[in-house]
Motif scaffolding. Structure first.
Motif, short mmCIF file in Angstrom:
data_model
loop_
_atom_site.label_atom_id
_atom_site.label_comp_id
_atom_site.label_asym_id
_atom_site.label_seq_id
_atom_site.Cartn_x
_atom_site.Cartn_y
_atom_site.Cartn_z
N LYS A 30 39.13 44.07 36.40
CA LYS A 30 40.20 43.30 35.73
C LYS A 30 40.43 43.73 34.30
O LYS A 30 41.42 43.36 33.68
CB LYS A 30 39.86 41.81 35.75
CG LYS A 30 39.80 41.26 37.17
CD LYS A 30 39.96 39.75 37.20
CE LYS A 30 39.97 39.22 38.61
NZ LYS A 30 38.72 39.43 39.33
N TYR A 31 39.50 44.53 33.75
CA TYR A 31 39.60 44.74 32.30
C TYR A 31 40.71 45.70 31.89
O TYR A 31 41.11 45.75 30.73
CB TYR A 31 38.25 45.16 31.71
CG TYR A 31 37.84 46.57 32.03
CD1 TYR A 31 38.05 47.59 31.11
CD2 TYR A 31 37.29 46.88 33.25
CE1 TYR A 31 37.71 48.88 31.41
CE2 TYR A 31 36.93 48.17 33.56
CZ TYR A 31 37.14 49.17 32.64
OH TYR A 31 36.81 50.45 32.95
N ILE A 32 41.23 46.49 32.87
CA ILE A 32 42.48 47.21 32.60
C ILE A 32 43.55 46.42 33.36
O ILE A 32 43.51 46.37 34.60
CB ILE A 32 42.41 48.68 33.10
CG1 ILE A 32 41.27 49.43 32.41
CG2 ILE A 32 43.75 49.39 32.88
CD1 ILE A 32 41.00 50.83 32.96
N PRO A 33 44.45 45.74 32.64
CA PRO A 33 45.35 44.79 33.31
C PRO A 33 46.02 45.34 34.57
O PRO A 33 46.08 44.64 35.59
CB PRO A 33 46.38 44.46 32.22
CG PRO A 33 45.62 44.66 30.93
CD PRO A 33 44.64 45.77 31.19
N GLU A 34 46.48 46.58 34.55
CA GLU A 34 47.16 47.13 35.73
C GLU A 34 46.24 47.19 36.96
O GLU A 34 46.70 47.06 38.09
CB GLU A 34 47.68 48.54 35.44
CG GLU A 34 49.05 48.59 34.79
CD GLU A 34 50.16 47.99 35.66
OE1 GLU A 34 50.81 47.07 35.15
OE2 GLU A 34 50.38 48.42 36.81
N LEU A 35 44.94 47.41 36.73
CA LEU A 35 44.02 47.54 37.87
C LEU A 35 43.75 46.21 38.55
O LEU A 35 43.36 46.16 39.71
CB LEU A 35 42.69 48.15 37.42
CG LEU A 35 42.70 49.62 37.01
CD1 LEU A 35 41.28 50.11 36.81
CD2 LEU A 35 43.39 50.48 38.05
N ALA A 36 43.97 45.12 37.81
CA ALA A 36 43.74 43.79 38.39
C ALA A 36 44.69 43.53 39.56
O ALA A 36 44.48 42.63 40.35
CB ALA A 36 43.90 42.73 37.32
N LYS A 37 45.76 44.36 39.66
CA LYS A 37 46.73 44.17 40.74
C LYS A 37 46.29 44.85 42.04
O LYS A 37 47.01 44.82 43.04
CB LYS A 37 48.08 44.77 40.33
CG LYS A 37 48.68 44.13 39.09
CD LYS A 37 50.02 44.82 38.77
CE LYS A 37 50.60 44.33 37.46
NZ LYS A 37 51.62 45.25 36.94
N ALA A 38 45.12 45.51 42.04
CA ALA A 38 44.67 46.25 43.24
C ALA A 38 44.53 45.32 44.44
O ALA A 38 44.12 44.17 44.29
CB ALA A 38 43.34 46.94 42.96
N ASN A 39 44.88 45.84 45.61
CA ASN A 39 44.77 45.06 46.85
C ASN A 39 43.32 45.14 47.36
O ASN A 39 42.86 46.21 47.75
CB ASN A 39 45.75 45.65 47.87
CG ASN A 39 45.64 45.00 49.23
OD1 ASN A 39 44.77 44.15 49.44
ND2 ASN A 39 46.52 45.40 50.13
N PRO A 40 42.60 44.01 47.39
CA PRO A 40 41.19 44.03 47.77
C PRO A 40 40.93 44.40 49.23
O PRO A 40 39.81 44.72 49.60
CB PRO A 40 40.72 42.60 47.48
CG PRO A 40 41.96 41.77 47.48
CD PRO A 40 43.08 42.66 47.05
N ASP A 41 41.98 44.34 50.06
CA ASP A 41 41.79 44.64 51.49
C ASP A 41 41.74 46.13 51.78
O ASP A 41 41.29 46.55 52.84
CB ASP A 41 42.95 44.04 52.31
CG ASP A 41 42.92 42.53 52.25
OD1 ASP A 41 41.80 41.98 52.10
OD2 ASP A 41 44.00 41.91 52.30
N LEU A 42 42.25 46.95 50.87
CA LEU A 42 42.33 48.39 51.15
C LEU A 42 40.93 48.95 51.38
O LEU A 42 39.97 48.58 50.69
CB LEU A 42 42.99 49.12 49.98
CG LEU A 42 44.47 48.79 49.76
CD1 LEU A 42 44.93 49.38 48.43
CD2 LEU A 42 45.31 49.31 50.91
N PHE A 43 40.85 49.87 52.35
CA PHE A 43 39.53 50.41 52.70
C PHE A 43 39.73 51.69 53.49
O PHE A 43 40.43 51.70 54.50
CB PHE A 43 38.78 49.36 53.54
CG PHE A 43 37.38 49.75 53.96
CD1 PHE A 43 36.59 50.62 53.20
CD2 PHE A 43 36.85 49.21 55.13
CE1 PHE A 43 35.30 50.94 53.61
CE2 PHE A 43 35.56 49.53 55.54
CZ PHE A 43 34.79 50.40 54.78
#
Ligand code: GLU
Length: 311
Positions: A30-43
């Motif tokens: 979360k500490y780089i604001p843009e990365l906080a948008k990552a989809n946690p389901d991706l694998f």
């Protein structure tokens, strides 16, 4: 009905993917604001052998920013630009046992500890040769292109997001300037570092890059040389001892292959002369390593007997 793939490795990767898909531990960075948008389901999981065979499962086409995994390749470029002896005078090779962004420097030897933690990576990137920022960025992108085998680009929103919030990295660069550990314009060095972290890759790219290191510097798909063979052992050694933040010792002990993770959720692992492994899943543990990525690599290492000292 689709035909059953006879490859046992493909079957194994599919099993691993369905086994760990349900793991929901961890959190996206979360500490780089843009990365906080990552989809946690991706694998996704991908293996590329040194003779160019590719196995992949899951969201392997999904692009994400390479983040800390870039440090491995920037180190290779710095070694090519200056040779090992000089680079060793500027950046050490000692694991820190601390977090990737710890503000610690080896004041005695006047160097950051190693090229896989942020301070060492910023110092490494400041060594990249070029007549100005554009040439240095282009040399960096050309280098990534040789490893990946296609054109690459920087995600501008992630780059600017990190550039405007990366106060900790900026503080480290100022400290290193103060100690005489870095001598070029630090804003330029930081920009190049943030840009290299924001290069877009997918899981297959990670595996191809890892396989290129495992194939003594030659991309096994394009057959192009990405890095001078004489630096492979130096690159793999720092990956082995320093590639997993403050989990590096445990990784070396249990899984036993050169590796680098990034807070994007990517992991590359190299089995010398055999294969490269790429895993992507943005859910991170407290040390910043991909939860599913570590579990997958642990199983791969055990089931395929990949630990370097397993003889
Ligand atoms: N760009 C990130 C930083 O410097 C990379 C961190 C990481 O992947 O470990 O903080």
């Amino acid at each position: 009905m689709s035909q059953i793939d006879p490859s046992p490795l493909k079957v194994f990767l599919n099993e691993l993917h369905s086994q760990y898909k349900s793991v929901r531990e961890g959190a996206v960075a979360k500490y780089i604001p843009e990365l906080a948008k990552a989809n946690p389901d991706l694998f996704s999981i991908c293996i590329v052998t040194v003779d160019g065979q590719v196995w992949k499962v899951g969201d392997w086409e999904q692009l994400f920013t390479i983040q800390s995994i870039s440090k491995v390749f920037a180190y290779g470029l710095a070694l090519e630009d200056h040779g090992l002896d000089y680079v060793l005078t500027r950046v050490g090779v000692e694991p820190t046992g601390d977090a990737f962004n710890a503000i610690i420097l080896d004041e005695q030897s006047k160097r950051p500890y190693n090229p896989m933690v942020n301070a060492g990576a910023i110092a490494t990137t400041s060594l990249i040769k070029g007549s100005g920022p554009t040439e240095r960025l282009n040399r960096m992108l050309d280098m990534f292109q040789r490893y990946i085998g296609r054109d690459v680009f920087v995600d501008i929103s992630v780059f600017t997001s990190e550039r405007s919030t990366g106060h900790r990295n900026r503080a480290m660069a100022h400290l290193m300037l103060n100690f005489g550990m870095i001598d070029r314009n630090i804003e330029e060095a930081l920009d190049l570092y943030f840009q290299q972290c924001a290069v877009m890759v997918n899981c297959q790219d990670l595996a191809v890059m890892a396989a290129t290191l495992g194939n003594r510097g030659i991309n096994p798909i394009t057959k192009e040389r990405a890095v001078d063979k004489r630096y492979i052992k130096d690159i793999l050694s720092v990956m082995y001892t320093c590639g997993m933040y403050n989990f590096a010792g445990e990784w070396a002990y249990k899984i036993g292959i050169p590796v680098k993770s990034g807070i994007c959720g990517g992991i590359i692992a190299v089995v010398p002369n055999k294969m490269g492994i790429g895993v992507f899943s943005p859910l991170l543990d407290v040390r910043g390593n991909s939860v599913r990525g570590v579990k997958v690599c642990e199983e791969l290492s055990q089931r395929l007997g990949l630990h370097l000292f397993d003889c």
